[in-house]
Design a protein around this motif. Structure first.
Motif, mmCIF file in Angstrom:
data_model
loop_
_atom_site.group_PDB
_atom_site.id
_atom_site.type_symbol
_atom_site.label_atom_id
_atom_site.label_comp_id
_atom_site.label_asym_id
_atom_site.label_seq_id
_atom_site.Cartn_x
_atom_site.Cartn_y
_atom_site.Cartn_z
ATOM 1 N N VAL A 87 0.817 -1.220 0.060
ATOM 2 C CA VAL A 87 -0.018 0.139 0.144
ATOM 3 C C VAL A 87 0.992 1.202 -0.013
ATOM 4 O O VAL A 87 2.131 1.406 0.702
ATOM 5 N N ARG A 88 0.589 2.137 -0.697
ATOM 6 C CA ARG A 88 1.222 3.484 -0.777
ATOM 7 C C ARG A 88 0.020 4.227 -0.822
ATOM 8 O O ARG A 88 -0.888 4.379 -1.713
ATOM 9 N N GLU A 89 0.110 5.386 0.188
ATOM 10 C CA GLU A 89 -0.733 6.349 0.531
ATOM 11 C C GLU A 89 -0.191 7.725 0.437
ATOM 12 O O GLU A 89 0.927 7.951 1.214
ATOM 13 N N VAL A 101 -6.286 13.003 -1.951
ATOM 14 C CA VAL A 101 -5.731 11.828 -1.117
ATOM 15 C C VAL A 101 -5.594 10.417 -1.879
ATOM 16 O O VAL A 101 -6.756 10.358 -2.478
ATOM 17 N N HIS A 103 -4.537 6.425 -2.731
ATOM 18 C CA HIS A 103 -4.353 5.255 -2.075
ATOM 19 C C HIS A 103 -4.126 4.195 -3.127
ATOM 20 O O HIS A 103 -5.308 4.137 -4.170
ATOM 21 N N LEU A 152 -11.147 5.267 2.872
ATOM 22 C CA LEU A 152 -10.843 6.327 2.267
ATOM 23 C C LEU A 152 -11.238 7.692 2.830
ATOM 24 O O LEU A 152 -10.759 8.730 2.782
ATOM 25 N N LEU A 155 -9.092 8.624 5.696
ATOM 26 C CA LEU A 155 -7.967 9.139 5.208
ATOM 27 C C LEU A 155 -8.005 10.522 4.643
ATOM 28 O O LEU A 155 -7.292 11.541 5.225
ATOM 29 N N GLU A 185 -8.342 7.930 -5.698
ATOM 30 C CA GLU A 185 -8.113 9.064 -5.708
ATOM 31 C C GLU A 185 -9.130 10.000 -4.931
ATOM 32 O O GLU A 185 -10.518 9.766 -5.491
#
Length: 226
Positions: A87-89, A101, A103, A152, A155, A185
């Motif tokens: 995972v890259r956020e 933001v 994800h 999301l 986040l 997104e």
């Protein structure tokens, strides 16, 4: 093009079950959304590039880790619900203000194989990988309004105060050598305020609102506000 035909249209002819579209994520944006929201939820190409047309963009990495897919991600990525994923956020900031933001997830094995470059991006945008390689294909874009229960949503609210406006997001699946990577997104209120300040009928009010957001964001960066 009607919804069934749009659903079937996948760039690069991606086979099922990898598909970002389901009962909540739809190709045609909700009719109740604004024209600006419909536009940005369906824009092709790099979202980072579109944001750069507004002002300077910086990428803040908030998390990179091994995890499992969210409930609505496993089928879209073509994996089981307990499959380990990388995972890259990140937060995409325009003039220091959080606008998006993002994800992104990929099966853990692919993160050390086909998509290993994803682990080395640091503060460079993922778009550098996705749009510079002709072997990468992209699915149709799907969008939805986020509820407070969606991960999301949490986040996004960690980056921007709740103004009472609904959050909207989009997602798509990229494939390279049959390895899928999904990017989701969420557009934050600051984006719509900025667009309204530039083009909207109540420009002066929106300029003041955006100026407040920008000033607050700079104080946060300097550690003068939270």
């Amino acid at each position: 093009m009607d919804e069934p035909n749009r659903r079937a249209f996948i760039i690069g002819a991606m086979p099922m079950p990898i598909d970002p579209i389901d009962a909540h994520w739809r190709v045609i944006p909700l009719p109740t959304l604004s024209d600006a929201q419909k536009d940005w939820l369906t824009r092709g190409g790099s979202l980072t590039a579109h944001l750069r047309a507004l002002d300077a963009v910086t990428v803040e990495v908030t998390r990179e880790a091994v995890d499992i897919p969210w409930q609505d991600e496993a089928r879209a990525l073509g994996v089981t619900p307990r499959t380990p994923v990388w995972v890259r956020e990140v937060v995409l900031r325009v003039d220091a203000v959080p606008f998006v933001v993002a994800h992104s997830i990929v099966a853990l094995g692919h993160s050390t194989g086909v998509w290993q470059s994803m682990r080395r991006l640091r503060t460079r945008p993922l778009a550098e990988l996705l749009y510079s390689d002709s072997s990468v294909s992209r699915s149709a874009l799907a969008s939805r309004r986020l509820t407070a229960r969606h991960p999301l949503h949490r986040l996004a609210r960690a980056q921007a105060e709740d103004t009472g406006h609904a959050l909207v997001a989009r997602r798509s699946v990229f494939k390279r050598h049959d390895a899928a990577l999904m990017v989701t997104e969420c557009m934050l209120d600051a984006l719509w305020i900025r667009l309204a300040a530039t083009h909207g009928p109540h420009r002066r009010e929106h300029v003041r609102s955006y100026g407040h957001l920008s000033s607050h964001a700079r104080r946060v960066v300097r550690g003068e506000a939270k």
